[in-house]
Design an enzyme around this catalytic site. Structure first.
Site, PDB file in Angstrom:
ATOM      1  N   LYS A 156       0.787  -1.247   0.000  1.00  0.00           N
ATOM      2  CA  LYS A 156       0.000   0.000   0.000  1.00  0.00           C
ATOM      3  C   LYS A 156       0.814   1.289   0.000  1.00  0.00           C
ATOM      4  O   LYS A 156       0.455   2.242   0.687  1.00  0.00           O
ATOM      5  CB  LYS A 156      -0.947   0.008   1.214  1.00  0.00           C
ATOM      6  CG  LYS A 156      -1.943  -1.119   1.231  1.00  0.00           C
ATOM      7  CD  LYS A 156      -2.798  -1.117   2.476  1.00  0.00           C
ATOM      8  CE  LYS A 156      -2.019  -1.592   3.682  1.00  0.00           C
ATOM      9  NZ  LYS A 156      -2.875  -1.960   4.816  1.00  0.00           N
ATOM     10  N   ASP A 191      -5.280  -5.591  10.930  1.00  0.00           N
ATOM     11  CA  ASP A 191      -6.618  -4.962  10.953  1.00  0.00           C
ATOM     12  C   ASP A 191      -7.748  -5.956  10.706  1.00  0.00           C
ATOM     13  O   ASP A 191      -8.861  -5.794  11.208  1.00  0.00           O
ATOM     14  CB  ASP A 191      -6.700  -3.767   9.975  1.00  0.00           C
ATOM     15  CG  ASP A 191      -6.259  -4.092   8.564  1.00  0.00           C
ATOM     16  OD1 ASP A 191      -5.817  -5.227   8.318  1.00  0.00           O
ATOM     17  OD2 ASP A 191      -6.342  -3.207   7.695  1.00  0.00           O
TER      18      ASP A 191
HETATM   19  C1  BGC Z   1      -1.863  -5.803   3.993  1.00  0.00           C
HETATM   20  C2  BGC Z   1      -2.701  -6.514   5.051  1.00  0.00           C
HETATM   21  C3  BGC Z   1      -3.867  -5.635   5.468  1.00  0.00           C
HETATM   22  C4  BGC Z   1      -4.635  -5.156   4.254  1.00  0.00           C
HETATM   23  C5  BGC Z   1      -5.805  -4.272   4.607  1.00  0.00           C
HETATM   24  C6  BGC Z   1      -2.728  -5.290   2.859  1.00  0.00           C
HETATM   25  O1  BGC Z   1      -1.975  -4.533   1.981  1.00  0.00           O
HETATM   26  O2  BGC Z   1      -0.897  -6.682   3.473  1.00  0.00           O
HETATM   27  O3  BGC Z   1      -1.914  -6.873   6.164  1.00  0.00           O
HETATM   28  O4  BGC Z   1      -4.685  -6.371   6.327  1.00  0.00           O
HETATM   29  O5  BGC Z   1      -3.778  -4.467   3.380  1.00  0.00           O
HETATM   30  O6  BGC Z   1      -5.415  -3.133   5.296  1.00  0.00           O
END
Ligand code: BGC
Length: 488
Positions: A156, A191
């Site tokens: 992200k 989360d």
């Molecule tokens: C992460 C996860 C997270 C999800 C939602 C992903 O990019 O790898 O750990 O739960 O985003 O936030």
């Protein structure tokens, strides 16, 4: 109005037939199972060391920290029992420099934000004991205990240096200690795990907690024995009531990395372009088709392709359209929710910066069509993830001899919340995959604040385990009165 012929060359990558969905689900189940068998798989299937879900009676006040969404959030969560809670919270911006700089600087900033929160908002927690904090860290982590885990990779848009391979609880605790902030990070939680716990706390036991937001991921409850990679000793210890007692384990799937090998996902030229230009190419393949960080960007790639072919806006683009991540998923949600072509036209001028004189009636329809194929595909794929977990856990049918209580799925995130008809579209796709009866059993509901409440609930679970351990230790200190002395 018919679509320009060029659209038909890529439309099939966005229209997923029932057979295609079934095929994706069976690949999904395979990858879920592989992740449970061994470490190092794309779908990491991380044991969370959370061994059950709350029942709504839990009480206490905890700090929670949430990193991994749009902002950094610091919260004080008061659990009142009776499924009720209260949150005081403050959001802090995480700049791109922090996201991509040195991890130490990022963690110092996080510690400073907690300090500022405690000063600004004040805390009701008064004790000489350090305050217990649950850390919602929403990235793939290989967790080794409820309060320890190494970062596997960033996602992200985060890319801070010298973090991968390190224990993120230690990175945070070191930052608190450096700054003499009297806080103990006692639980590390994804989360999705938080969402699962929060949903269960608020509305009864859930099977899955899922995030469809900036990123996507899901956590669910499995039998500890199924997490084979833990090894026989750890499994037996857990089952016998050892440190992490429990027949069950919440597993964080990290399903965003599903099909990184590209065996079954419908990868179009727009997905390839997005991936190639991303800071994590060849990673998070599923997430890049489903989550809020990317739906706007896929749409932008489609619109630009049509502009370059002179099939849209008379071949005119705009600064926003020419900018990488120039607009986000809010545009897609806006167009999908618009009540009239005039409203869509307004969004095109205001959010994409295209001049009104270049927008014909047909262009409005093309934009509506583009946002629809992108978001329909995202909803259908979201359903494949849920269906795979439901099938893996045998929850597609009522267990023999049991009353049908259905399957509860807590969802959170900007796509789940703001994309028009998200839950209905996912349910429709679930019906295609599982049949009407199977899909009817699945109840989806928004579980807001999972990352705050869930972190508090995990911190509570961790604190209880800690208290139990120190009580047990105190029994062996000569001269100290413990329950075992009293018993004699
Ligand atoms: C992460 C996860 C997270 C999800 C939602 C992903 O990019 O790898 O750990 O739960 O985003 O936030």
């Amino acid at each position: 109005m018919p679509l320009p012929p060029i659209c038909t060359t890529f439309e099939p990558y966005f229209l997923l037939s029932q057979d295609r969905l079934t095929d994706i689900v069976s690949h999904f189940r395979k990858e879920l199972e592989e992740g449970l068998e061994s470490y190092g798989k794309d779908v990491a299937m991380v044991p969370s060391f959370v061994t059950g879900v709350p029942d709504g009676t839990e009480e206490g006040t905890f700090l929670a920290l949430d990193l991994g969404g749009t902002n950094l959030r610091v919260c004080e969560v008061r659990l009142f029992g009776q499924h009720k809670f209260e949150i005081k919270q403050q959001k802090y911006k995480v700049s791109d420099e922090l996201k991509e700089g040195q991890a130490k600087v990022l963690f110092d900033y996080i510690a400073d934000s907690v300090d500022a929160f405690l000063t600004d908002i004040g805390s009701d927690i008064s004790s000489n004991e350090p305050m217990h904090l649950g850390f919602t860290f929403s990235f793939p982590v290989e967790q080794t205990a409820i309060d320890a885990g190494k970062l596997l990779t960033w996602t992200k848009g985060f890319n801070a240096k010298n973090a991968i391979g390190n224990d993120v609880v230690k990175l945070l605790q070191d930052a608190f200690d450096r700054k003499h902030i009297h806080v103990r990070c006692s639980a590390l939680v994804n989360d999705t795990v938080g969402t699962l716990l929060s949903r269960s706390y608020q509305s009864g036991p859930a099977l899955i907690g899922a995030i469809f937001g900036t990123g996507t991921n899901g956590a669910y409850i499995d039998k500890t024995r199924t997490v084979k990679k833990l090894g026989e000793d750890k499994i037996a210890e857990a089952e016998a009531g050892g440190e992490h007692a429990g027949q069950f384990m919440v597993v964080n799937t990290e399903w965003g990395a599903f099909d990184n090998g590209r065996h079954c996902l419908p990868v179009s030229i727009f997905d390839n372009k997005l991936d190639r230009e991303s800071i994590n190419p060849r990673k998070q393949a599923f997430e890049k088709m489903v989550s809020g960080m990317y739906l706007g960007e896929i749409t932008r790639n489609i619109l630009l392709h049509l502009i370059d072919a002179s099939a849209l806006f008379n071949g005119y683009s705009s600064k926003i359209l020419n900018t990488h991540y120039g607009f986000d998923t809010a545009f897609v949600s806006g167009v999908e929710g618009a009540k009239s072509p005039e409203e869509v036209k307004k969004l095109i001028t205001s959010q994409l910066g295209v001049e009104a004189k270049h927008i014909q009636e047909a262009d409005i329809e093309i934009v509506q069509w583009a946002t629809k194929i992108v978001s329909d595909r995202a909803c259908k794929l979201a359903a494949t993830a849920i269906a795979a977990v439901v099938l893996h856990t045998g929850n597609d049918k009522v267990p023999e001899g049991e009353e049908d209580k259905g399957v509860d799925v807590g969802i959170d995130g900007s796509v789940a919340e703001f994309l028009p008809r998200f839950s209905e579209r996912v349910s429709e796709a679930l019906a295609e995959i599982l049949g009407e009866d199977g899909s009817k059993r699945i109840r989806m509901g928004l579980a807001k604040d999972g990352s705050g409440v869930g972190a508090a609930l995990t911190a509570l679970q961790a604190k209880k385990a800690l208290d139990k351990r120190s009580e047990a230790n105190s029994q062996f200190i000569p001269g100290k009165k413990g329950p075992s002395h009293q018993a004699r």
